[in-house]
Design an enzyme around this catalytic site. Structure first.
Site, short mmCIF file in Angstrom:
data_model
loop_
_atom_site.label_atom_id
_atom_site.label_comp_id
_atom_site.label_asym_id
_atom_site.label_seq_id
_atom_site.Cartn_x
_atom_site.Cartn_y
_atom_site.Cartn_z
N ASP A 91 0.88 -1.17 0.00
CA ASP A 91 0.00 0.00 0.00
C ASP A 91 0.91 1.22 0.00
O ASP A 91 1.61 1.49 0.99
CB ASP A 91 -0.91 -0.01 1.23
CG ASP A 91 -1.86 1.18 1.22
OD1 ASP A 91 -1.65 2.12 0.43
OD2 ASP A 91 -2.83 1.17 2.00
N ASN A 118 4.19 2.09 -11.61
CA ASN A 118 3.02 2.46 -12.40
C ASN A 118 1.87 3.00 -11.54
O ASN A 118 1.15 3.89 -11.96
CB ASN A 118 2.56 1.22 -13.18
CG ASN A 118 1.13 1.33 -13.65
OD1 ASN A 118 0.82 2.03 -14.62
ND2 ASN A 118 0.23 0.67 -12.94
N SER A 174 4.82 8.93 -15.19
CA SER A 174 4.50 10.31 -14.86
C SER A 174 3.21 10.66 -15.59
O SER A 174 2.36 9.77 -15.81
CB SER A 174 5.65 11.24 -15.28
OG SER A 174 5.37 12.56 -14.93
N TYR A 204 -0.96 17.05 -7.90
CA TYR A 204 -0.65 15.93 -8.81
C TYR A 204 0.54 16.31 -9.70
O TYR A 204 1.48 15.54 -9.86
CB TYR A 204 -1.89 15.62 -9.65
CG TYR A 204 -1.76 14.46 -10.62
CD1 TYR A 204 -1.71 13.15 -10.17
CD2 TYR A 204 -1.74 14.68 -12.00
CE1 TYR A 204 -1.63 12.09 -11.06
CE2 TYR A 204 -1.66 13.61 -12.90
CZ TYR A 204 -1.61 12.32 -12.43
OH TYR A 204 -1.53 11.26 -13.31
N LYS A 208 4.15 14.37 -9.95
CA LYS A 208 4.60 13.73 -11.19
C LYS A 208 5.87 14.39 -11.73
O LYS A 208 6.64 13.76 -12.45
CB LYS A 208 3.47 13.74 -12.23
CG LYS A 208 2.28 12.84 -11.86
CD LYS A 208 2.67 11.37 -11.80
CE LYS A 208 1.48 10.45 -11.67
NZ LYS A 208 1.83 9.02 -11.53
N VAL A 235 -6.04 8.28 -20.64
CA VAL A 235 -6.94 7.13 -20.56
C VAL A 235 -8.13 7.58 -19.71
O VAL A 235 -8.08 7.50 -18.47
CB VAL A 235 -6.23 5.91 -19.92
CG1 VAL A 235 -7.14 4.69 -19.97
CG2 VAL A 235 -4.88 5.63 -20.58
N ASN A 239 -9.64 4.20 -13.50
CA ASN A 239 -10.17 4.38 -12.13
C ASN A 239 -9.69 5.68 -11.51
O ASN A 239 -10.29 6.18 -10.57
CB ASN A 239 -9.74 3.21 -11.24
CG ASN A 239 -10.33 1.91 -11.73
OD1 ASN A 239 -11.34 1.92 -12.41
ND2 ASN A 239 -9.70 0.79 -11.40
N1 LIG Z 1 -5.28 7.54 -16.98
C1 LIG Z 1 -4.63 8.58 -17.52
O1 LIG Z 1 -5.17 9.36 -18.31
C2 LIG Z 1 -3.19 8.83 -17.15
C3 LIG Z 1 -2.53 9.90 -17.80
C4 LIG Z 1 -1.20 10.13 -17.46
C5 LIG Z 1 -0.56 9.35 -16.53
N2 LIG Z 1 -1.24 8.33 -15.91
C6 LIG Z 1 -0.50 7.55 -14.90
O2 LIG Z 1 -0.47 6.19 -15.32
C7 LIG Z 1 -0.44 5.34 -14.16
C8 LIG Z 1 -1.48 4.24 -14.33
O3 LIG Z 1 -2.77 4.85 -14.35
P1 LIG Z 1 -4.06 4.13 -14.97
O4 LIG Z 1 -4.60 5.03 -16.00
O5 LIG Z 1 -3.76 2.72 -15.34
O6 LIG Z 1 -5.04 4.21 -13.71
P2 LIG Z 1 -5.76 3.08 -12.83
O7 LIG Z 1 -6.39 2.05 -13.70
O8 LIG Z 1 -6.62 3.85 -11.89
O9 LIG Z 1 -4.55 2.41 -12.05
C9 LIG Z 1 -4.00 2.95 -10.90
C10 LIG Z 1 -3.35 1.81 -10.13
O10 LIG Z 1 -2.69 2.37 -8.98
C11 LIG Z 1 -3.04 1.59 -7.86
N3 LIG Z 1 -2.96 2.34 -6.62
C12 LIG Z 1 -3.54 3.51 -6.31
N4 LIG Z 1 -3.26 3.85 -5.03
C13 LIG Z 1 -2.48 2.87 -4.53
C14 LIG Z 1 -1.87 2.63 -3.28
N5 LIG Z 1 -2.04 3.47 -2.23
N6 LIG Z 1 -1.12 1.53 -3.11
C15 LIG Z 1 -0.96 0.65 -4.13
N7 LIG Z 1 -1.52 0.81 -5.34
C16 LIG Z 1 -2.28 1.91 -5.54
C17 LIG Z 1 -4.48 1.17 -8.12
O11 LIG Z 1 -4.80 0.08 -7.28
P3 LIG Z 1 -6.33 -0.24 -6.83
O12 LIG Z 1 -6.90 -1.08 -7.93
O13 LIG Z 1 -6.14 -0.97 -5.55
O14 LIG Z 1 -7.03 1.08 -6.68
C18 LIG Z 1 -4.40 0.81 -9.60
O15 LIG Z 1 -3.90 -0.49 -9.75
C19 LIG Z 1 -0.65 6.25 -12.95
O16 LIG Z 1 0.58 6.50 -12.33
C20 LIG Z 1 -1.20 7.53 -13.56
O17 LIG Z 1 -0.91 8.66 -12.77
C21 LIG Z 1 -2.53 8.05 -16.22
#
Ligand SMILES: NC(=O)c1ccc[n+]([C@@H]2O[C@H](COP(=O)([O-])OP(=O)(O)OC[C@H]3O[C@@H](n4cnc5c(N)ncnc54)[C@H](OP(=O)(O)O)[C@@H]3O)[C@@H](O)[C@H]2O)c1
Length: 336
Positions: A91, A118, A174, A204, A208, A235, A239
């Protein structure tokens, strides 16, 4: 320049056992990154905070991998081996949990080839963790820093022991949102102001940006480890956005806005994972040429903000973090 991930080497884990950790590998971009590492023969540890969610994902990943393999020719099926998938509890909002995860991992493996930081959180209202860090800063940056520095000796040892495998790799997720960190960058800024939907982005963006600084500093200090940063693309159904879409009344409005935005400018989680897959598997990326680089959608090299590229800020970020962790009893060896 697009690429086909099936051109990246497939390993036989019986003769070339390579190990990877990916935080948050149970959903979104992480899920599809794990899928490709597994299909390429890696032993992957999905580090997450929910055992049930991670185990459910492991089942889904195995099913998806079977479906993909069913389209292989007989020759491909006999030369492409699957790796293995494990759950590692962590966590990121609790520093002791990070230390425990490292200890557990070390009791199971004696080498590590790839670490993907990630997991991330976004949009949460201001709150402070049990370690007295702002929640977005700790989840997105402080805990990945602790996890990585604790695993660094193992990564270095792996590089020395398996020179033919190429450099061990660290990838940090990031975001284009890092651009929201302005000049006068200072991690002690808490931006604890209202409204949250404005100031949460500044928190945020700062976290990052610190992550980019971290990869740049590591690249400088550990030239034998290939450290890279990725913005996966937007994306919009991740979540990560659920804080906004679950808000009473306006949540539906946010959801509609994100869908429309995603339709025109977004990518799917699977597409978002491609940049990470390239950074983890592409044998053409080399520590000598690519260390500290920032990659955008599809793994195209990109230029981060001037604040993120500023090595004075990066050095300050590094020192501030070491001090803050030391103050809380987490000693990071600095070799200085
Ligand atoms: N989505 C976008 O548009 C976007 C854009 C730029 C960058 N990013 C970056 O890409 C990465 C992946 O994002 P995603 O789009 O795949 O989002 P996502 O599906 O919401 O995935 C986030 C992951 O982080 C985990 N997480 C969150 N808090 C945590 C904690 N305290 N301890 C352990 N795990 C934790 C979540 O676990 P749970 O399932 O337990 O919640 C989930 O597996 C992130 O770093 C995000 O900032 C995303």
């Amino acid at each position: 320049m697009s690429f086909d991930s099936s051109e990246f080497p497939f390993l036989n884990p019986a003769t070339d056992r390579r190990v990877a950790i990916i935080t948050g590998g149970n959903s979104g971009v992480g899920f599809y990154t794990v899928l490709q590492l597994y299909l390429h023969g890696y032993i992957v540890y999905i580090a997450g905070r929910s055992k049930s969610r991670c185990q459910k994902s492991i089942k889904e990943l195995k099913k998806k991998a079977m479906a993909i393999r069913s389209s292989y020719s007989a020759e491909q099926a006999s030369s492409r081996y699957r790796g293995d998938l494990h759950f590692l509890e962590v966590d990121l909002s609790v520093l002791n949990s990070v230390v425990r995860a490292v200890e557990t991992f070390k009791s199971m493996e004696d080498h590590l080839h790839i670490l993907v930081n990630n997991a991330g959180a976004m949009a949460l209202p201001y709150s402070v963790t049990c370690d007295n860090f702002e929640i977005l800063l700790q989840t997105n940056y402080i805990s990945p820093f602790l996890l990585t520095t604790k695993l660094l000796p193992m990564l270095e040892k792996t590089g020395d022991k398996f020179p033919k495998s190429g450099p061990p790799r660290i990838v940090y997720l990031s975001s284009v949102g890092h651009q929201l960190a302005f000049s006068y960058f200072k991690l002690s800024n808490t931006f604890n102001y209202r409204p949250n939907f404005v100031f949460t982005w500044l928190r945020y963006g700062m976290a990052k940006t610190a992550g980019i600084h971290f990869m740049k500093m590591l690249a400088l200090r550990n030239p034998k480890i290939l450290c890279m940063t990725v913005h996966p693309g937007l994306v919009m159904n991740a979540n990560l956005f659920t804080y906004f879409t679950r808000l009473p009344l306006v949540g539906l409005l946010f959801w509609c806005m994100f869908q429309i935005f995603g339709y025109f400018f977004g990518v799917t989680s699977e597409e978002g994972a491609r940049a990470v897959i390239k950074c983890t598997l592409d044998p053409q990326l080399r520590a000598e040429d690519d260390n500290g680089k920032y990659f955008g959608v599809e793994g195209k090299e990109a230029v981060p903000s001037s604040v993120a590229r500023n090595m004075d800020y990066a050095a300050r970020t590094w020192i501030w973090t070491i001090h803050q962790l030391n103050e809380r009893g987490f000693i990071i060896p600095t070799n200085d």
